[in-house]
Motif scaffolding. Structure first.
Motif, PDB file in Angstrom:
ATOM      1  N   ILE A  67       0.821  -1.215   0.000  1.00  0.00           N
ATOM      2  CA  ILE A  67       0.000   0.000   0.000  1.00  0.00           C
ATOM      3  C   ILE A  67       0.858   1.270   0.000  1.00  0.00           C
ATOM      4  CG2 ILE A  67      -1.661   1.376   1.332  1.00  0.00           C
ATOM      5  CD1 ILE A  67      -3.063  -1.256   2.063  1.00  0.00           C
ATOM      6  N   PRO A  68       1.856   1.404   0.886  1.00  0.00           N
ATOM      7  CA  PRO A  68       2.627   2.660   0.870  1.00  0.00           C
ATOM      8  C   PRO A  68       3.345   2.897  -0.456  1.00  0.00           C
ATOM      9  CG  PRO A  68       3.449   1.164   2.583  1.00  0.00           C
ATOM     10  CD  PRO A  68       2.261   0.526   1.969  1.00  0.00           C
ATOM     11  N   GLU A  97      -6.020   3.852   8.008  1.00  0.00           N
ATOM     12  CA  GLU A  97      -6.195   5.266   8.332  1.00  0.00           C
ATOM     13  C   GLU A  97      -4.889   6.047   8.221  1.00  0.00           C
ATOM     14  OE1 GLU A  97      -7.697   7.960  12.105  1.00  0.00           O
ATOM     15  OE2 GLU A  97      -8.326   5.868  11.991  1.00  0.00           O
ATOM     16  N   SER A  98      -3.775   5.411   8.561  1.00  0.00           N
ATOM     17  CA  SER A  98      -2.487   6.108   8.524  1.00  0.00           C
ATOM     18  C   SER A  98      -2.100   6.577   7.120  1.00  0.00           C
ATOM     19  CB  SER A  98      -1.383   5.216   9.096  1.00  0.00           C
ATOM     20  OG  SER A  98      -1.305   4.001   8.373  1.00  0.00           O
ATOM     21  N   TYR A  99      -2.677   6.011   6.085  1.00  0.00           N
ATOM     22  CA  TYR A  99      -2.370   6.401   4.709  1.00  0.00           C
ATOM     23  C   TYR A  99      -3.472   7.260   4.088  1.00  0.00           C
ATOM     24  CZ  TYR A  99       0.942   2.550   5.163  1.00  0.00           C
ATOM     25  OH  TYR A  99       1.930   1.711   5.584  1.00  0.00           O
ATOM     26  N   SER A 100      -4.596   7.366   4.744  1.00  0.00           N
ATOM     27  CA  SER A 100      -5.767   8.013   4.153  1.00  0.00           C
ATOM     28  C   SER A 100      -5.553   9.489   3.827  1.00  0.00           C
ATOM     29  CB  SER A 100      -6.979   7.882   5.073  1.00  0.00           C
ATOM     30  OG  SER A 100      -7.345   6.536   5.175  1.00  0.00           O
ATOM     31  N   VAL A 127     -11.529   5.154  -5.308  1.00  0.00           N
ATOM     32  CA  VAL A 127     -10.676   5.097  -4.111  1.00  0.00           C
ATOM     33  C   VAL A 127     -11.055   6.230  -3.154  1.00  0.00           C
ATOM     34  CG1 VAL A 127      -8.304   5.208  -3.228  1.00  0.00           C
ATOM     35  CG2 VAL A 127      -8.771   3.991  -5.368  1.00  0.00           C
ATOM     36  N   ALA A 128     -11.229   7.436  -3.692  1.00  0.00           N
ATOM     37  CA  ALA A 128     -11.604   8.580  -2.849  1.00  0.00           C
ATOM     38  C   ALA A 128     -12.951   8.336  -2.176  1.00  0.00           C
ATOM     39  CB  ALA A 128     -11.645   9.859  -3.688  1.00  0.00           C
ATOM     40  N   TYR A 129     -13.906   7.843  -2.934  1.00  0.00           N
ATOM     41  CA  TYR A 129     -15.227   7.557  -2.376  1.00  0.00           C
ATOM     42  C   TYR A 129     -15.119   6.549  -1.225  1.00  0.00           C
ATOM     43  CZ  TYR A 129     -19.965   5.831  -1.867  1.00  0.00           C
ATOM     44  OH  TYR A 129     -21.172   5.452  -1.338  1.00  0.00           O
ATOM     45  N   ASN A 130     -14.324   5.513  -1.418  1.00  0.00           N
ATOM     46  CA  ASN A 130     -14.159   4.500  -0.372  1.00  0.00           C
ATOM     47  C   ASN A 130     -13.539   5.092   0.890  1.00  0.00           C
ATOM     48  OD1 ASN A 130     -15.245   2.562  -2.072  1.00  0.00           O
ATOM     49  ND2 ASN A 130     -13.255   1.790  -2.716  1.00  0.00           N
ATOM     50  N   ILE A 131     -12.568   5.957   0.714  1.00  0.00           N
ATOM     51  CA  ILE A 131     -11.907   6.572   1.876  1.00  0.00           C
ATOM     52  C   ILE A 131     -12.864   7.494   2.618  1.00  0.00           C
ATOM     53  CG2 ILE A 131     -10.111   8.215   2.585  1.00  0.00           C
ATOM     54  CD1 ILE A 131      -8.356   7.009   0.354  1.00  0.00           C
TER      55      ILE A 131
END
Length: 168
Positions: A67-68, A97-100, A127-131
């Motif tokens: 992910i990072p 959450e740490s990457y959001s 992706v934005a919608y999911n976050i």
């Protein structure tokens, strides 16, 4: 498999799938593929990114560690396929959450940029919608960004945008 040679041999869906199947035979193979994805050789990166997105479909649980790296390569991709395939992978992942925060900032910038390709915007919207399901205060900002793009957008963008706007 000599991965670099295999990646450079051919550029086709069947070949990308063949490499993806090999990649999910072991985490070591997947690491080799992802190292190629994040390398500096444009053609290798392009082909590895496609195979990586296919490998994700086979073993999504193995991609959490990446992910990072997937987020980092959105900023300065060596090839357009990097953003497209990174976001294709991230669109169904549960982003920690740490990457959001970093990711949502990057996504809003990509969505607002008229030079961003349509597929990247479509995957980025998802992706934005999911976050923002975890950050409802950002819903109106996402809606504004999407609505600003609609008059100039490709049909693929418009289709996904309408679905997301209806759910906001």
């Amino acid at each position: 498999m000599k991965l670099k040679e295999e990646l450079l041999k051919e550029h086709s869906l069947i070949h990308a799938q063949k490499i993806s199947i090999w990649a999910v035979e072991s985490k070591s193979n997947l690491k080799q593929l992802m190292d190629a994805f994040f390398s500096k050789e444009k053609l290798v990166v392009q082909r590895a990114s496609w195979s990586a997105s296919k490998a994700y479909e086979l073993k999504p649980q193995w991609f959490e560690a990446y992910i990072p790296h997937l987020i980092a390569c959105l900023d300065k991709p060596i090839h357009g396929s990097v953003r497209r395939n990174s976001l294709r992978i991230l669109q169904t992942m549960d982003i920690p959450e740490s990457y959001s925060g970093k990711l949502i900032d990057t996504l809003f910038a990509l969505l607002a940029d008229s030079k961003t390709e349509s597929a990247v915007k479509a995957f980025g919207m998802t992706v934005a919608y999911n976050i923002i399901q975890h950050y409802p205060e950002l819903k109106s900002e996402l809606k504004i960004i999407i609505e600003d793009q609609l008059p100039f957008a490709a049909p693929s963008f418009k289709s996904r945008a309408k679905k997301i706007i209806n759910n906001l």
